[in-house]
Design a protein around this motif. Structure first.
Motif, PDB file in Angstrom:
ATOM      1  N   ASP A 190      -1.813   3.867   8.568  1.00  0.00           N
ATOM      2  CA  ASP A 190      -2.102   4.553   7.365  1.00  0.00           C
ATOM      3  C   ASP A 190      -1.548   3.867   6.235  1.00  0.00           C
ATOM      4  O   ASP A 190      -1.983   3.534   5.041  1.00  0.00           O
ATOM      5  N   GLU A 191       0.042   3.363   6.540  1.00  0.00           N
ATOM      6  CA  GLU A 191       0.916   3.050   5.357  1.00  0.00           C
ATOM      7  C   GLU A 191       0.174   1.499   4.997  1.00  0.00           C
ATOM      8  O   GLU A 191       0.181   1.156   3.914  1.00  0.00           O
ATOM      9  N   ARG A 192      -0.160   0.913   6.164  1.00  0.00           N
ATOM     10  CA  ARG A 192      -0.647  -0.475   5.563  1.00  0.00           C
ATOM     11  C   ARG A 192      -1.941  -0.352   5.164  1.00  0.00           C
ATOM     12  O   ARG A 192      -2.202  -1.242   4.189  1.00  0.00           O
ATOM     13  N   LEU A 193      -2.760   0.635   5.336  1.00  0.00           N
ATOM     14  CA  LEU A 193      -4.106   0.663   4.771  1.00  0.00           C
ATOM     15  C   LEU A 193      -3.891   1.093   3.202  1.00  0.00           C
ATOM     16  O   LEU A 193      -4.470   0.699   2.355  1.00  0.00           O
ATOM     17  N   ARG A 194      -2.996   2.000   2.773  1.00  0.00           N
ATOM     18  CA  ARG A 194      -2.619   2.473   1.545  1.00  0.00           C
ATOM     19  C   ARG A 194      -2.063   1.257   0.735  1.00  0.00           C
ATOM     20  O   ARG A 194      -2.444   1.015  -0.196  1.00  0.00           O
ATOM     21  N   ARG A 195      -1.090   0.152   1.457  1.00  0.00           N
ATOM     22  CA  ARG A 195      -0.769  -0.860   0.891  1.00  0.00           C
ATOM     23  C   ARG A 195      -1.722  -2.012   0.278  1.00  0.00           C
ATOM     24  O   ARG A 195      -1.836  -2.648  -0.681  1.00  0.00           O
ATOM     25  N   THR A 196      -3.058  -2.108   1.010  1.00  0.00           N
ATOM     26  CA  THR A 196      -4.081  -3.119   0.753  1.00  0.00           C
ATOM     27  C   THR A 196      -5.112  -2.324  -0.001  1.00  0.00           C
ATOM     28  O   THR A 196      -5.849  -2.960  -0.562  1.00  0.00           O
ATOM     29  N   ALA A 197      -5.298  -1.104  -0.263  1.00  0.00           N
ATOM     30  CA  ALA A 197      -6.106  -0.166  -1.052  1.00  0.00           C
ATOM     31  C   ALA A 197      -5.867  -0.403  -2.455  1.00  0.00           C
ATOM     32  O   ALA A 197      -4.873  -0.826  -3.123  1.00  0.00           O
TER      33      ALA A 197
END
Length: 167
Positions: free
Chosen positions: A160-167
């Motif tokens: 989830d943290e990685r997805l937030r960074r790429t969004a």
């Protein structure tokens, strides 16, 4: 911690550090996020010498992972310990000995597997483990559903943290 390729009973902390750093260096060449789980308790006697050693290795892991910016350390030792501590008093059986030879008994492993299989999965790994005196394991070696939830939650937070960074 095990013998690995060195033929020793235990891998000492300096060899562990060296080999882990080498592996992380190779992985870092790919320039992708890396998730590293720390080590969970072995057995459920958190004060045992074995778990003291696990905590030492986890400190080394934390330090080594911090050297690689694309790597994240996923803590599972803390949540496992919290679950064991919180649930220990409700168990039917006392906590098994922390000696690895007492934790990992082939008879116990076979018995718990048979209980699960013969009941066509109706008995959960949590229920079976609790009858053996374990909170986070079905037989002293394998994770039960509760332990799987802890591992899954740590991985989900990372993703989830990685997805937030790429969004």
């Amino acid at each position: 911690l095990n013998a690995g390729r060195h033929g020793r009973k235990q891998t000492n902390i300096s060899i562990f550090s060296e080999e882990f750093s080498e592996m992380m260096s190779l992985l870092s060449d790919f320039h992708v996020p890396i998730a590293v789980f720390n080590m969970k308790p072995q057995g459920e006697d958190l004060a045992s010498p074995l778990n003291e050693r696990i905590r030492e290795y986890n400190k080394v892991l934390e330090s080594l992972v911090s050297e690689f910016p694309q790597a994240s350390l996923l803590d599972v030792y803390g949540p496992f310990s919290a679950e064991i501590t919180a649930r220990r008093s409700a168990l039917v059986c006392p906590a098994p000995s922390a000696r690895i030879t007492d934790i990992v008994r082939p008879g116990r492993i076979i018995r718990t597997m048979l209980m699960h299989l013969l009941c066509l999965g109706w008995l959960s790994w949590n229920w079976i483990g609790e009858r053996e005196g374990f909170v986070m394991s079905s037989d002293g070696l394998h994770c039960n559903e509760r332990a799987g939830d802890v591992l899954r939650a740590a991985a989900r937070r990372f993703l989830d943290e990685r997805l937030r960074r790429t969004a």
